[in-house]
Design a protein around this motif. Structure first.
Motif, PDB file in Angstrom:
ATOM      1  N   LEU A 241      50.522  61.464   9.555  1.00  0.00           N
ATOM      2  CA  LEU A 241      50.592  60.568  10.712  1.00  0.00           C
ATOM      3  C   LEU A 241      51.364  59.294  10.386  1.00  0.00           C
ATOM      4  N   ARG A 242      51.163  58.748   9.200  1.00  0.00           N
ATOM      5  CA  ARG A 242      51.850  57.508   8.809  1.00  0.00           C
ATOM      6  C   ARG A 242      53.346  57.719   8.655  1.00  0.00           C
ATOM      7  N   ASP A 243      53.719  58.895   8.116  1.00  0.00           N
ATOM      8  CA  ASP A 243      55.132  59.138   7.813  1.00  0.00           C
ATOM      9  C   ASP A 243      55.933  59.567   9.030  1.00  0.00           C
ATOM     10  N   SER A 244      55.266  59.864  10.123  1.00  0.00           N
ATOM     11  CA  SER A 244      55.966  60.309  11.322  1.00  0.00           C
ATOM     12  C   SER A 244      56.302  59.117  12.218  1.00  0.00           C
ATOM     13  N   PRO A 245      57.510  59.080  12.787  1.00  0.00           N
ATOM     14  CA  PRO A 245      57.868  57.975  13.683  1.00  0.00           C
ATOM     15  C   PRO A 245      57.157  58.049  15.031  1.00  0.00           C
ATOM     16  N   GLY A 246      56.540  59.183  15.330  1.00  0.00           N
ATOM     17  CA  GLY A 246      55.835  59.347  16.597  1.00  0.00           C
ATOM     18  C   GLY A 246      54.717  60.350  16.461  1.00  0.00           C
ATOM     19  N   PRO A 247      54.105  60.749  17.554  1.00  0.00           N
ATOM     20  CA  PRO A 247      53.017  61.733  17.517  1.00  0.00           C
ATOM     21  C   PRO A 247      53.463  63.050  16.889  1.00  0.00           C
ATOM     22  N   VAL A 248      52.506  63.775  16.306  1.00  0.00           N
ATOM     23  CA  VAL A 248      52.804  65.060  15.687  1.00  0.00           C
ATOM     24  C   VAL A 248      51.961  66.145  16.342  1.00  0.00           C
ATOM     25  N   ASP A 249      52.448  67.369  16.301  1.00  0.00           N
ATOM     26  CA  ASP A 249      51.665  68.466  16.860  1.00  0.00           C
ATOM     27  C   ASP A 249      50.681  68.991  15.815  1.00  0.00           C
ATOM     28  N   ARG A 250      49.824  69.857  16.265  1.00  0.00           N
ATOM     29  CA  ARG A 250      48.776  70.370  15.384  1.00  0.00           C
ATOM     30  C   ARG A 250      49.352  71.119  14.192  1.00  0.00           C
ATOM     31  N   ALA A 251      50.466  71.784  14.378  1.00  0.00           N
ATOM     32  CA  ALA A 251      51.063  72.573  13.297  1.00  0.00           C
ATOM     33  C   ALA A 251      51.434  71.689  12.112  1.00  0.00           C
ATOM     34  N   ALA A 252      51.898  70.476  12.379  1.00  0.00           N
ATOM     35  CA  ALA A 252      52.274  69.568  11.291  1.00  0.00           C
ATOM     36  C   ALA A 252      51.061  69.200  10.450  1.00  0.00           C
ATOM     37  N   LEU A 253      49.929  69.030  11.099  1.00  0.00           N
ATOM     38  CA  LEU A 253      48.708  68.720  10.363  1.00  0.00           C
ATOM     39  C   LEU A 253      48.172  69.950   9.645  1.00  0.00           C
ATOM     40  N   ASP A 254      48.326  71.105  10.259  1.00  0.00           N
ATOM     41  CA  ASP A 254      47.853  72.341   9.621  1.00  0.00           C
ATOM     42  C   ASP A 254      48.553  72.581   8.291  1.00  0.00           C
ATOM     43  N   ARG A 255      49.813  72.165   8.202  1.00  0.00           N
ATOM     44  CA  ARG A 255      50.578  72.379   6.969  1.00  0.00           C
ATOM     45  C   ARG A 255      50.120  71.450   5.840  1.00  0.00           C
ATOM     46  N   ALA A 256      49.344  70.443   6.152  1.00  0.00           N
ATOM     47  CA  ALA A 256      48.938  69.463   5.142  1.00  0.00           C
ATOM     48  C   ALA A 256      47.836  69.991   4.235  1.00  0.00           C
ATOM     49  N   TRP A 257      47.063  70.998   4.703  1.00  0.00           N
ATOM     50  CA  TRP A 257      45.940  71.516   3.901  1.00  0.00           C
ATOM     51  C   TRP A 257      45.641  72.942   4.327  1.00  0.00           C
TER      52      TRP A 257
END
Length: 288
Positions: A241-257
């Motif tokens: 979330l911090r590294d993104s310039p705007g909102p992110v979709d669920r898939a971006a968070l799913d890739r984190a863990w």
């Protein structure tokens, strides 16, 4: 001879040059440093503190900043709820205390995120007040120098405060310097595992050394793990979330863990804690 007679001159001569200790640092700067230093090494705090104070030199400046900017500025200091509590405290100081950090311990403790230690540290180091400031380093110094024990063991809040209060010099300025000198001694000389007794200014009156430096055999706090814990997962999600310039979709968070159950639990906890928010379109972002 009291400990202060040896410890204050030692501190004056060899204290680390930390930015929040320099002349001209405001009580607000001291308060910010105390929030950041909780369970975080000085080396990680110093550059963040410098940028923070440049951007938000007064409580009102921080209070006016969006929470997303505050969390981004906090970066990887850890325990990011501290950043939101400091943001809340800044708003209270700006609105109720005329943009001036209170000097009274009780008024400080009434601020969001400010506990007994932080309140006393700000009063002592920000205003030069005479009040006992007790952290892990101070407790260890007292345990060894005064009580002859290898370590302090579990915290005893009232007893620890009483021990340190008894050691404080009478004068306010001298007491404040002694308090920070105790912390410095515990941080750089009277360390937990490898104390540098040869460099200790109070070694000739240390009860622990006089007793032959016996090993500590009392209860110990279990070390805190990090790898694989919810705290690590929350940090990974916040990084996205911090590294993104705007909102992110669920898939971006799913890739984190990879562990979906743990990831979902941690994401939900971030939402509950106000460290993240879900938008109407289903995407996620830092709080506004």
């Amino acid at each position: 001879m009291p400990l202060s007679a040896a410890l204050i001159p030692w501190y004056t001569a060899v204290a680390r040059d930390l930015p929040w200790r320099r002349p001209g640092t405001t009580p607000w700067g001291v308060m910010v440093s105390e929030f950041m230093l909780q369970q975080t090494p000085v080396s990680r705090v110093e550059p963040v503190w410098q940028r923070w104070m440049a951007d938000w030199p007064a409580p009102s400046a921080l209070a006016a900043a969006p929470r997303a900017d505050v969390l981004r500025a906090w970066g990887k200091l850890g325990y990011p709820r501290r950043a939101l509590r400091l943001h809340e405290a800044a708003a209270v100081i700006a609105d109720i205390h005329g943009d001036v950090v209170p000097s009274d311990v009780d008024a400080l403790e009434a601020l969001p995120g400010v506990g007994s230690y932080t309140a006393r540290a700000v009063a002592a180091f920000g205003y030069g007040r005479r009040c006992a400031v007790v952290d892990t380093n101070v407790r260890r110094v007292v345990a060894r120098a005064v009580h002859g024990n290898g370590d302090a063991g579990p915290a005893r809040v009232k007893a620890d405060l009483a021990d340190v209060t008894e050691l404080l010099p009478t004068g306010e300025a001298e007491a404040a310097t002694f308090s920070i000198a105790m912390m410095e001694l515990g941080a750089v000389v009277c360390t937990a595992r490898t104390p540098h007794c040869i460099a200790c200014p109070v070694r000739d009156r240390c009860a622990w050394l006089a007793a032959g430096a016996p090993a500590y055999d009392g209860p110990r706090r279990a070390p805190q793990a990090f790898a694989g814990t919810d705290r690590q997962v929350r940090g990974r999600l916040l990084d996205v979330l911090r590294d993104s310039p705007g909102p992110v979709d669920r898939a971006a968070l799913d890739r984190a863990w990879n562990d979906a159950g743990q990831r979902d639990r941690c994401l939900d906890s971030l939402l509950v804690d106000g460290l993240a928010e879900q938008l109407a379109d289903g995407r996620f972002a830092l709080p506004a």
